[in-house]
Design an enzyme around this catalytic site. Structure first.
Site, PDB file in Angstrom:
ATOM      1  N   GLY A  16       0.823  -1.222   0.000  1.00  0.00           N
ATOM      2  CA  GLY A  16       0.000   0.000   0.000  1.00  0.00           C
ATOM      3  C   GLY A  16       0.844   1.253   0.000  1.00  0.00           C
ATOM      4  N   CYS A  43       3.704  -8.754   1.765  1.00  0.00           N
ATOM      5  CA  CYS A  43       3.377  -9.520   0.554  1.00  0.00           C
ATOM      6  C   CYS A  43       4.641  -9.981  -0.155  1.00  0.00           C
ATOM      7  CB  CYS A  43       2.522  -8.672  -0.379  1.00  0.00           C
ATOM      8  SG  CYS A  43       2.279  -9.459  -1.969  1.00  0.00           S
ATOM      9  N   CYS A  48       2.634 -13.324   0.453  1.00  0.00           N
ATOM     10  CA  CYS A  48       2.153 -13.859  -0.832  1.00  0.00           C
ATOM     11  C   CYS A  48       3.261 -14.417  -1.710  1.00  0.00           C
ATOM     12  CB  CYS A  48       1.444 -12.763  -1.625  1.00  0.00           C
ATOM     13  SG  CYS A  48       0.515 -11.600  -0.642  1.00  0.00           S
ATOM     14  N   LYS A  51       5.467 -17.364  -0.166  1.00  0.00           N
ATOM     15  CA  LYS A  51       4.520 -18.487   0.008  1.00  0.00           C
ATOM     16  C   LYS A  51       4.230 -19.146  -1.333  1.00  0.00           C
ATOM     17  CE  LYS A  51       0.608 -17.778  -0.887  1.00  0.00           C
ATOM     18  NZ  LYS A  51      -0.384 -17.059  -0.111  1.00  0.00           N
ATOM     19  N   ALA A 115       9.295   4.869  11.955  1.00  0.00           N
ATOM     20  CA  ALA A 115       8.814   6.244  12.118  1.00  0.00           C
ATOM     21  C   ALA A 115       7.771   6.328  13.227  1.00  0.00           C
ATOM     22  CB  ALA A 115       8.216   6.723  10.804  1.00  0.00           C
ATOM     23  N   TYR A 177      -6.489 -18.907   6.028  1.00  0.00           N
ATOM     24  CA  TYR A 177      -5.633 -18.835   4.841  1.00  0.00           C
ATOM     25  C   TYR A 177      -4.237 -19.406   5.127  1.00  0.00           C
ATOM     26  CZ  TYR A 177      -8.590 -15.350   2.374  1.00  0.00           C
ATOM     27  OH  TYR A 177      -9.586 -14.695   1.718  1.00  0.00           O
ATOM     28  N   GLU A 181      -2.555 -22.942   3.752  1.00  0.00           N
ATOM     29  CA  GLU A 181      -1.510 -22.832   2.733  1.00  0.00           C
ATOM     30  C   GLU A 181      -0.237 -23.532   3.202  1.00  0.00           C
ATOM     31  OE1 GLU A 181      -3.041 -18.793   0.488  1.00  0.00           O
ATOM     32  OE2 GLU A 181      -1.407 -18.580   1.902  1.00  0.00           O
ATOM     33  N   ARG A 198     -10.319 -24.584  16.256  1.00  0.00           N
ATOM     34  CA  ARG A 198     -11.226 -24.389  17.393  1.00  0.00           C
ATOM     35  C   ARG A 198     -12.682 -24.496  16.932  1.00  0.00           C
ATOM     36  NH1 ARG A 198     -10.643 -17.901  18.671  1.00  0.00           N
ATOM     37  NH2 ARG A 198     -11.305 -17.185  16.618  1.00  0.00           N
ATOM     38  N   HIS A 435     -13.347 -25.400 -24.557  1.00  0.00           N
ATOM     39  CA  HIS A 435     -13.270 -26.854 -24.394  1.00  0.00           C
ATOM     40  C   HIS A 435     -11.935 -27.403 -24.875  1.00  0.00           C
ATOM     41  CE1 HIS A 435     -15.012 -30.797 -23.932  1.00  0.00           C
ATOM     42  NE2 HIS A 435     -14.497 -31.135 -25.101  1.00  0.00           N
ATOM     43  N   GLU A 440     -14.940 -24.291 -18.264  1.00  0.00           N
ATOM     44  CA  GLU A 440     -16.183 -24.296 -19.042  1.00  0.00           C
ATOM     45  C   GLU A 440     -17.369 -24.766 -18.204  1.00  0.00           C
ATOM     46  OE1 GLU A 440     -16.497 -27.157 -22.319  1.00  0.00           O
ATOM     47  OE2 GLU A 440     -14.879 -28.323 -21.413  1.00  0.00           O
TER      48      GLU A 440
HETATM   49  P1  NDP Z   1      -7.426 -16.015   9.264  1.00  0.00           P
HETATM   50  O1  NDP Z   1      -8.278 -15.033   9.917  1.00  0.00           O
HETATM   51  O2  NDP Z   1      -7.667 -16.377   7.847  1.00  0.00           O
HETATM   52  O3  NDP Z   1      -7.449 -17.379  10.089  1.00  0.00           O
HETATM   53  C1  NDP Z   1      -7.167 -17.406  11.447  1.00  0.00           C
HETATM   54  C2  NDP Z   1      -7.463 -18.803  11.945  1.00  0.00           C
HETATM   55  O4  NDP Z   1      -7.027 -18.930  13.285  1.00  0.00           O
HETATM   56  C3  NDP Z   1      -8.945 -19.139  11.938  1.00  0.00           C
HETATM   57  O5  NDP Z   1      -9.105 -20.481  11.607  1.00  0.00           O
HETATM   58  C4  NDP Z   1      -9.345 -18.883  13.379  1.00  0.00           C
HETATM   59  O6  NDP Z   1     -10.414 -19.661  13.834  1.00  0.00           O
HETATM   60  C5  NDP Z   1      -8.106 -19.318  14.107  1.00  0.00           C
HETATM   61  N1  NDP Z   1      -7.917 -18.680  15.399  1.00  0.00           N
HETATM   62  C6  NDP Z   1      -7.898 -17.362  15.675  1.00  0.00           C
HETATM   63  N2  NDP Z   1      -7.658 -17.160  16.986  1.00  0.00           N
HETATM   64  C7  NDP Z   1      -7.512 -18.383  17.538  1.00  0.00           C
HETATM   65  C8  NDP Z   1      -7.241 -18.841  18.853  1.00  0.00           C
HETATM   66  N3  NDP Z   1      -7.082 -17.993  19.852  1.00  0.00           N
HETATM   67  N4  NDP Z   1      -7.187 -20.181  19.055  1.00  0.00           N
HETATM   68  C9  NDP Z   1      -7.363 -21.039  18.045  1.00  0.00           C
HETATM   69  N5  NDP Z   1      -7.601 -20.673  16.780  1.00  0.00           N
HETATM   70  C10 NDP Z   1      -7.674 -19.357  16.530  1.00  0.00           C
HETATM   71  O7  NDP Z   1      -5.949 -15.481   9.513  1.00  0.00           O
HETATM   72  P2  NDP Z   1      -4.571 -15.809   8.819  1.00  0.00           P
HETATM   73  O8  NDP Z   1      -3.563 -15.510   9.867  1.00  0.00           O
HETATM   74  O9  NDP Z   1      -4.578 -17.138   8.168  1.00  0.00           O
HETATM   75  O10 NDP Z   1      -4.483 -14.706   7.693  1.00  0.00           O
HETATM   76  C11 NDP Z   1      -4.713 -13.333   8.009  1.00  0.00           C
HETATM   77  C12 NDP Z   1      -5.264 -12.628   6.826  1.00  0.00           C
HETATM   78  O11 NDP Z   1      -4.249 -12.452   5.866  1.00  0.00           O
HETATM   79  C13 NDP Z   1      -6.352 -13.414   6.097  1.00  0.00           C
HETATM   80  O12 NDP Z   1      -7.609 -13.234   6.665  1.00  0.00           O
HETATM   81  C14 NDP Z   1      -6.256 -12.837   4.709  1.00  0.00           C
HETATM   82  O13 NDP Z   1      -6.999 -11.651   4.664  1.00  0.00           O
HETATM   83  C15 NDP Z   1      -4.778 -12.529   4.572  1.00  0.00           C
HETATM   84  N6  NDP Z   1      -4.094 -13.593   3.809  1.00  0.00           N
HETATM   85  C16 NDP Z   1      -4.430 -13.774   2.517  1.00  0.00           C
HETATM   86  C17 NDP Z   1      -3.836 -14.757   1.769  1.00  0.00           C
HETATM   87  C18 NDP Z   1      -4.235 -14.941   0.358  1.00  0.00           C
HETATM   88  O14 NDP Z   1      -4.823 -14.039  -0.217  1.00  0.00           O
HETATM   89  N7  NDP Z   1      -3.968 -16.092  -0.243  1.00  0.00           N
HETATM   90  C19 NDP Z   1      -2.811 -15.628   2.328  1.00  0.00           C
HETATM   91  C20 NDP Z   1      -2.551 -15.366   3.711  1.00  0.00           C
HETATM   92  C21 NDP Z   1      -3.168 -14.385   4.420  1.00  0.00           C
HETATM   93  P3  NDP Z   1     -11.934 -19.226  13.622  1.00  0.00           P
HETATM   94  O15 NDP Z   1     -12.245 -19.458  12.209  1.00  0.00           O
HETATM   95  O16 NDP Z   1     -12.674 -20.101  14.552  1.00  0.00           O
HETATM   96  O17 NDP Z   1     -11.998 -17.777  13.986  1.00  0.00           O
END
Ligand code: NDP
Length: 456
Positions: A16, A43, A48, A51, A115, A177, A181, A198, A435, A440
């Protein structure tokens, strides 16, 4: 009129911040950008890009496996993790250099260091202070460790991208995510992976069919998913680490990856002293112009804790600069943001899930197909692809496209344009399929999924 050192001072040289600074400088603004780490941000350096390079590396396991059915004798294969990591690091160095060039070419001054805001127009970096008419905060976010004893033993995605050696086994905490991954990358490379959730399933917030299909396919690939787990503590033993749950179960592994979410980087930014409002998670509050409660300070990207996706940070940065430095007031549309989880198989989606569309509109039609892609016939791979369309029954507009399967991210990007143009299901049907392709199927789905039976 007050005079300032810079027209724009950006804090944070990630996606950004770099996008905004470059564009502002290209419009003739005098711009500086401060970065305490390396230019490039999450990223490019810790997310990104590295990864995806590891995803590519891991995919060769499938290619070798599938080759036999197509007549190839691959023979013995060997994988060298340190070579992959070294090559990845070299690529990141190259990108870092490109990003520095992208800033320097239009004349952005790069200030090395963290900063801190002193007041609405002044920033301090080390022993230097700079004044600016506009300050942009684009400091991104960081991984959050779960709040349990022993959490400090866990890796985050930062360390997972730089592990000196592959562990034999890995426990992944979280099912979002990053969790999926990395689970996919390590599983493909032969690591025994267990994912602890959880909740009741992976990818909360995604379409239910997508979540169920994905969990099945991850399981088929040997990833063990354990749902409904309350993590109590992490123990370090001689053999490695153990994730201990509230019901006394012990999940042992060589490494534990905490992928339990990310939080905005707002510490030590001087926000409180400057009087900038944040939300309870620390995200900087901004309006639809990305302006904070201070008229001269703006924020874009993950630090605002809204949609943590690189293209959103870039779009916000550019929109801001169009508004402030090009007389072209621009706001970002958050509708129909395509997104993908680069697990294996990948998930890609744009628009509304079935659950969300039903809750919002009531009357919807759902089309769904699940099939074994052509490549899997000769390879003998059992994996199936899922595709799904969610359609508004009244207007016939397609509201959501979802896919789990190879090339999903490449396919969904194009469909996102169709959704933004308001395409109807009839227009999807009138489109000639390409095709033979998996894509498709998105224009050949005819059978509606029967309505769910109402709960009595
Ligand atoms: P996410 O929010 O996607 O996932 C967090 C996971 O951790 C969820 O499954 C959540 O569970 C779990 N969680 C959170 N707190 C706890 C806890 N205290 N105990 C146990 N489990 C917990 O976060 P990520 O860190 O994976 O990624 C952050 C963000 O970064 C994403 O939301 C996305 O926007 C971005 N990102 C995008 C990618 C892409 O475009 N390919 C790749 C990586 C990141 P629950 O579902 O129950 O809340």
């Amino acid at each position: 009129m007050a005079s300032y050192d810079f027209d724009l001072f950006t804090i944070g040289a990630g996606s950004g911040g770099v996008a905004a600074s470059r564009r502002a400088a290209s419009y003739g603004a005098k711009v500086a950008i401060a970065e305490g780490s390396r230019v490039g941000g999450t990223c490019v350096l810790r997310g990104c890009v590295p990864k995806k390079l590891l995803v590519y590396g891991a995919q060769f396991a499938d290619h070798f496996e599938d080759a036999a059915g197509f007549g190839w004798e691959v023979g013995e294969t060997a994988f060298d993790w340190s070579r992959l990591i070294a090559n990845k690091d070299r690529e990141l160095d190259r990108l870092n250099g490109i990003y520095i060039g992208l800033l320097e070419k239009p004349g952005v001054r790069i200030v090395n260091g963290y900063a801190r805001l002193l007041d609405p127009h002044t920033v301090q970096v080390g022993s230097e202070t700079f004044t600016a008419k506009t300050i942009l905060i684009a400091t991104g976010g960081h991984p959050v460790l779960p709040n349990v004893p022993g959490a400090e033993y866990c890796l985050t995605s930062n360390e997972a991208l730089e592990l000196p050696a592959l562990p034999e086994s890995l426990v992944v905490l979280g099912g979002g995510y990053i969790a999926l991954e990395f689970a996919s990358i390590f599983a493909a490379l032969g690591v025994a992976v267990t994912v602890l959730l959880r909740g009741d399933n992976v990818l909360r917030g995604f379409d239910r069919d997508v979540r169920e299909h994905l969990a099945t396919e991850l399981g088929r690939r040997g990833i063990r998913i354990v749902a409904g787990v309350v993590l109590e503590r992490i123990e370090k033993t001689q053999a490695g680490l153990v994730a201990v749950t509230a019901d006394g179960r012990r999940f042992e592994a060589g490494q534990i990856l905490a992928a339990t979410g990310r939080a905005p980087n707002t510490r030590d930014l001087g926000l409180e002293a400057a009087g900038i409002e944040t939300d309870p998670r620390g995200g900087i509050r901004v309006d639809e112009w990305n302006r904070t409660n201070l008229h001269s300070v703006y924020a874009v990207g993950d630090v605002t804790d809204r949609v943590a996706l690189t293209p959103i940070a870039i779009a916000e940065g550019r929109a801001l600069v169009e508004t402030l430095f090009n007389g072209n007031p621009t706001q970002v549309s958050y509708q129909n943001i395509p997104t993908a989880v680069f697990c294996n198989p990948p998930v890609a989606t744009v628009g509304l899930t079935e659950e969300r569309a039903r809750a919002m509109l009531g009357q919807i039609d759902v089309y769904r197909t699940s099939f074994r892609p052509m490549k899997n016939t000769l390879s003998g791979r059992e994996e199936r692809t899922l595709m799904k369309l969610v359609v508004d029954r009244d207007s016939d507009r397609v509201l959501g496209c979802h896919m789990v399967g190879p090339d999903g991210p490449e396919i969904i990007q194009g469909l996102a344009i169709a959704l933004n143009c308001g395409a109807t299901k009839k227009q999807f049907d009138q489109t000639i399929g390409l095709h033979p392709s998996a894509a498709e199927e998105f224009v050949t789905m005819r059978e509606k999924v029967p309505e769910p039976t109402p709960v009595a």
